[in-house]
Design a protein around this motif. Structure first.
Motif, short mmCIF file in Angstrom:
data_model
loop_
_atom_site.label_atom_id
_atom_site.label_comp_id
_atom_site.label_asym_id
_atom_site.label_seq_id
_atom_site.Cartn_x
_atom_site.Cartn_y
_atom_site.Cartn_z
N UNK A 36 0.90 -1.25 -0.10
CA UNK A 36 0.04 0.22 -0.01
C UNK A 36 0.91 1.25 -0.04
N UNK A 37 1.98 1.26 -0.10
CA UNK A 37 2.86 2.40 -0.10
C UNK A 37 3.72 2.39 -1.44
N UNK A 38 4.01 3.63 -1.77
CA UNK A 38 4.75 3.99 -2.96
C UNK A 38 6.11 4.19 -2.30
N UNK A 39 7.15 2.92 -2.98
CA UNK A 39 8.56 3.00 -2.68
C UNK A 39 9.41 3.44 -3.76
N UNK A 40 10.31 4.62 -3.35
CA UNK A 40 11.01 5.12 -4.38
C UNK A 40 12.43 4.83 -3.97
N UNK A 41 13.11 4.07 -4.92
CA UNK A 41 14.67 3.69 -4.66
C UNK A 41 15.51 3.98 -5.72
N UNK A 42 16.60 4.93 -5.26
CA UNK A 42 17.25 5.40 -6.12
C UNK A 42 18.73 5.64 -5.71
N UNK A 43 19.82 5.32 -6.45
CA UNK A 43 21.05 5.38 -6.31
C UNK A 43 21.81 6.51 -7.14
N UNK A 70 20.32 6.68 -1.88
CA UNK A 70 21.57 6.54 -1.88
C UNK A 70 22.64 7.25 -2.69
N UNK A 71 23.79 7.50 -2.31
CA UNK A 71 24.79 7.95 -2.95
C UNK A 71 26.14 7.13 -3.01
N UNK A 72 26.38 6.59 -4.09
CA UNK A 72 27.60 5.74 -4.01
C UNK A 72 28.96 6.03 -4.35
N UNK A 73 29.01 7.50 -4.71
CA UNK A 73 30.42 7.95 -4.68
C UNK A 73 30.59 9.59 -4.36
N UNK A 74 31.58 9.95 -3.64
CA UNK A 74 32.81 9.40 -3.16
C UNK A 74 32.58 8.33 -1.99
N UNK A 97 20.47 -1.54 8.24
CA UNK A 97 20.60 -1.58 6.90
C UNK A 97 22.37 -1.17 6.85
N UNK A 98 22.61 -0.11 7.45
CA UNK A 98 24.04 0.28 7.60
C UNK A 98 24.99 -0.72 8.25
N UNK A 99 24.32 -1.16 9.47
CA UNK A 99 24.95 -2.20 10.26
C UNK A 99 25.36 -3.47 9.46
N UNK A 100 24.47 -3.87 8.73
CA UNK A 100 24.45 -5.19 7.64
C UNK A 100 25.64 -4.96 6.74
N UNK A 101 25.91 -3.67 6.27
CA UNK A 101 26.98 -3.46 5.27
C UNK A 101 28.27 -2.94 6.13
N UNK A 102 28.28 -2.82 7.47
CA UNK A 102 29.65 -2.27 7.83
C UNK A 102 29.64 -0.78 8.28
N UNK A 103 28.47 -0.22 8.21
CA UNK A 103 28.27 1.36 8.40
C UNK A 103 27.57 1.81 9.66
N UNK A 119 31.05 2.60 -0.95
CA UNK A 119 30.06 2.91 -2.10
C UNK A 119 29.70 1.98 -3.06
N UNK A 120 30.60 0.93 -3.38
CA UNK A 120 30.22 0.09 -4.40
C UNK A 120 29.02 -0.83 -3.74
N UNK A 121 28.63 -0.82 -2.58
CA UNK A 121 27.64 -1.65 -1.96
C UNK A 121 26.36 -1.09 -1.80
N UNK A 122 26.12 0.32 -2.45
CA UNK A 122 25.18 0.98 -2.08
C UNK A 122 23.83 0.38 -2.95
N UNK A 123 24.04 0.01 -3.72
CA UNK A 123 22.90 -0.73 -4.60
C UNK A 123 22.26 -1.71 -3.90
N UNK A 124 23.27 -2.57 -3.34
CA UNK A 124 23.06 -3.85 -2.58
C UNK A 124 22.20 -3.38 -1.22
N UNK A 125 22.65 -2.28 -0.44
CA UNK A 125 22.21 -2.06 0.45
C UNK A 125 20.86 -1.50 0.46
#
Length: 136
Positions: A36-43, A70-74, A97-103, A119-125
């Motif tokens: 029931x929610x609009x979810x916007x996902x963008x890197x 998310x921002x992947x670079x720098x 989410x951040x904890x799962x990826x080391x942040x 930053x290469x993991x932002x898509x996955x996160x």
């Protein structure tokens, strides 16, 4: 001269905000509907964190909306936001989410930000966070 420069600065900020509102509208067109929610996902690559935060806030002005940006670079940076009618704690989701990826990260229940991982993991996160939302 100083007053004129100040006026120009205010006008520039207003125009930038208008552009971000237009961009938010375009992103809403790419949103997926889930639970029931609009979810916007963008890197984004090489984007100012402040702009992404404003964009997330603009998206969250729309009822039933969740923004996972998310921002992947720098370096990795995530911004999660939701409208007031969404009963999901964005700060908790972001910390998890951040904890799962080391942040790490934090914020409020409707707007949170973090990072501190590759930053290469932002898509996955973001995909991981979206799955957490869908499966709640």
């Amino acid at each position: 001269c100083r007053e004129e420069a100040s006026d120009q600065q205010r006008e520039l900020q207003q125009l930038q905000r208008q552009l971000l509102d237009i961009e938010a509208g375009e992103l809403m067109g790419q949103a997926t509907l889930s639970r029931g929610y609009q979810i916007v996902v963008r890197v984004f690559d090489q984007r100012e964190p402040q702009q992404v935060r404003v964009l997330a806030s603009s998206l969250a002005q729309r009822a039933g909306t969740i923004a996972l940006l998310g921002i992947s670079y720098p370096k990795a940076r995530l911004v999660f936001a939701c409208s007031d009618d969404v009963p999901i704690d964005m700060a908790a989701l972001l910390r998890e989410t951040c904890s799962a990826f080391g942040g790490n990260g934090g914020g409020q229940s409707n707007l949170a930000q973090g990072g501190g991982f590759d930053g290469a993991l932002v898509d996955q996160a973001l995909a991981w966070a979206e799955q957490k939302l869908i499966n709640k």
